[in-house]
Design an enzyme around this catalytic site. Structure first.
Site: not given
Ligand code: ARG
Length: 458
Positions: A156, A277, A283, A290
């Protein structure tokens, strides 16, 4: 431009209709399979005396030259041709003259396209199985390199119990092994030779279809000419194998994306597989993972595209079936890229051992071990759950660690507690005390690693 038909046509086809219907742009990748299949077919025609031996060998040697040109990238595709079959046919005619006109005897494009697609599928799926094996090996050596690392595992997405990182990696290897088996199953069912079914009804000519099956190393010959030209199950099975594989890749990606966040900080992904970024200089984004997760959508939609395409189609061949190619080709290309990228990712993945060692000091990971300590002393599962639950709650409320409790304090919760219970409150004991087959016990995991190593040696 040479069309296989046209003689009974009163005029040429509309230019726009041609542009709309020609498939050479995408089916040209079938060229080598069209040639290989045609070599077997022409040999059979000669052997069965349907065409002369001289014509048969002329055709075969012409086709072999075309195969060589294709291999060298020297074959000139004529984009005025309708599809790959007419392109090869007209190239052969230019090369050997009228004998080429005999190649298309006792076959039709309806069975030929199925043959080409089956040969293509079997070839590409075999390559994909090899790529998956390479990825499994890369995951396995990552697991071995980090054999002693223990990580918190989640259910979970809530911290649950600790496991060996290598145990988690072996889960990926299991998933991928099933993908390989599924893909192999698909190959075995695909391996039924359709050529010679002709348009749909077979032929009056004395062909030997089994000979072609043997020449092309198929396992069997298709038994029903109607089914042969209608069947696209093999494409749907290939696409569904790839969709399931893609689903696995998306889950592996998601694990690693989470693990690479500063909040989790389990792993560092190689800079070469991340991007920055444009506005936030700090970043390091896991874009490749992704995109792998995202591309799964395409793998699913390609499967549903062919399912929708074939739904309700009457037997036998319908031109709609031409459209099975772009989705299949796209899924094959994507999966090959993704599998290779994943292997690269694991070979350069770094583990943040210091951070993980700190993280697993949290004693809440060991409550099940404490529960099982009591169960081993005769306490029922239900009672043990209640006892430990109460203990965890009170420790949390008082900001105390379970290991701070004295023997006497432990006994307040349950008389069966002895001081040795506190030895369970660490990661090493937690994994070492696991006993069940398939568990995260280091000795059992080591055995699994050995048996995978053995398996990949073969
Ligand atoms: N380009 C067609 C396909 O991909 C080849 C078969 C064409 N057959 C036909 N009868 N028009 O399905």
């Amino acid at each position: 431009m040479s069309k296989f038909w046209g003689s009974r046509f009163e005029k040429g086809t509309d230019k726009l209709a041609d542009e709309f219907s020609f498939s050479l742009e995408y089916d040209k990748r079938l060229a080598i399979y069209d040639v290989i299949g045609s070599i077997a077919h022409a040999t059979m025609l000669g052997k069965c005396k349907i065409i002369s031996r001289i014509d048969s060998s002329k055709i075969v040697s012409g086709l072999k030259k075309i195969a060589l040109q294709l291999e060298k990238g020297a074959f000139k595709f004529d984009m005025q041709e309708e599809d790959i079959h007419s392109n090869i046919q007209s190239a052969l005619k230019k090369m050997i003259g009228p004998a080429a006109d005999k190649l298309h005897t006792a076959r039709s494009r309806n069975d030929l396209i199925v043959l080409d697609m089956k040969l293509y599928c079997m070839d590409e799926l075999t390559t994909i199985i090899d790529l998956i094996s390479k990825l499994q090996k890369s995951i396995l050596s990552f697991a071995e390199k980090n054999k002693d690392v223990i990580i918190p595992a989640y259910t979970h997405l809530q911290a649950a119990q600790v496991v060996l990182l290598s145990h988690h990696m072996l889960a990926y290897i299991e998933m991928l092994e099933r993908d390989k088996q599924r893909t192999l199953d698909a190959i075995i069912r695909t391996s039924s030779m359709p050529l010679g079914s002709c348009a749909l009804a077979g032929t009056t000519l004395p062909t030997d279809r089994d000979f072609v099956t043997e020449e092309l190393e198929f396992l069997t010959t298709t038994k029903n000419s109607i089914d042969s030209v209608s069947d696209r199950d093999f494409i749907i099975e290939a696409l569904s194998s790839l969709a399931i594989l893609g689903m696995h890749f998306s889950r592996i990606s998601e694990d690693l994306i989470i693990w690479a966040t500063s909040e989790f900080n389990y792993v560092n992904i190689d800079w070469g597989l991340c991007t920055g970024s444009s506005i936030m200089p700090h970043k390091k984004n896991p874009d490749i993972l992704e995109l792998i997760r995202g591309e799964t959508a395409k793998l699913y939609s390609n499967l549903s595209e062919v399912l929708i395409l074939t739904k309700g189609l009457p037997l036998t061949y319908n031109r709609d079936l031409q459209l099975d190619k772009p989705p299949l080709f796209e899924s094959i290309d994507k999966i090959k890229q993704i599998t290779a990228l994943m292997a690269k990712l694991f070979s350069s993945l770094k583990v943040n051992k210091t951070h993980l060692a700190k993280r697993i000091e949290d004693e809440s990971f060991y409550t099940v071990d404490l529960m099982e300590y009591l169960i081993k002393k005769g306490v029922s599962y239900r009672e043990a759950h209640d006892i430990i639950g109460k203990m965890v709650k009170e420790c949390l409320d008082k900001g105390k660690k379970i290991s701070d409790l004295t023997k006497e304090q432990l006994k307040i919760y349950c008389q069966k507690f002895e001081i040795d219970a506190k030895k369970l409150l660490n990661a090493k004991s937690s994994v070492e005390n696991k006993k069940s087959y398939g568990s995260t016990n280091p000795k059992l995991v080591e055995k699994q690693i050995d048996s995978w190593n053995e398996y990949f040696k073969q």
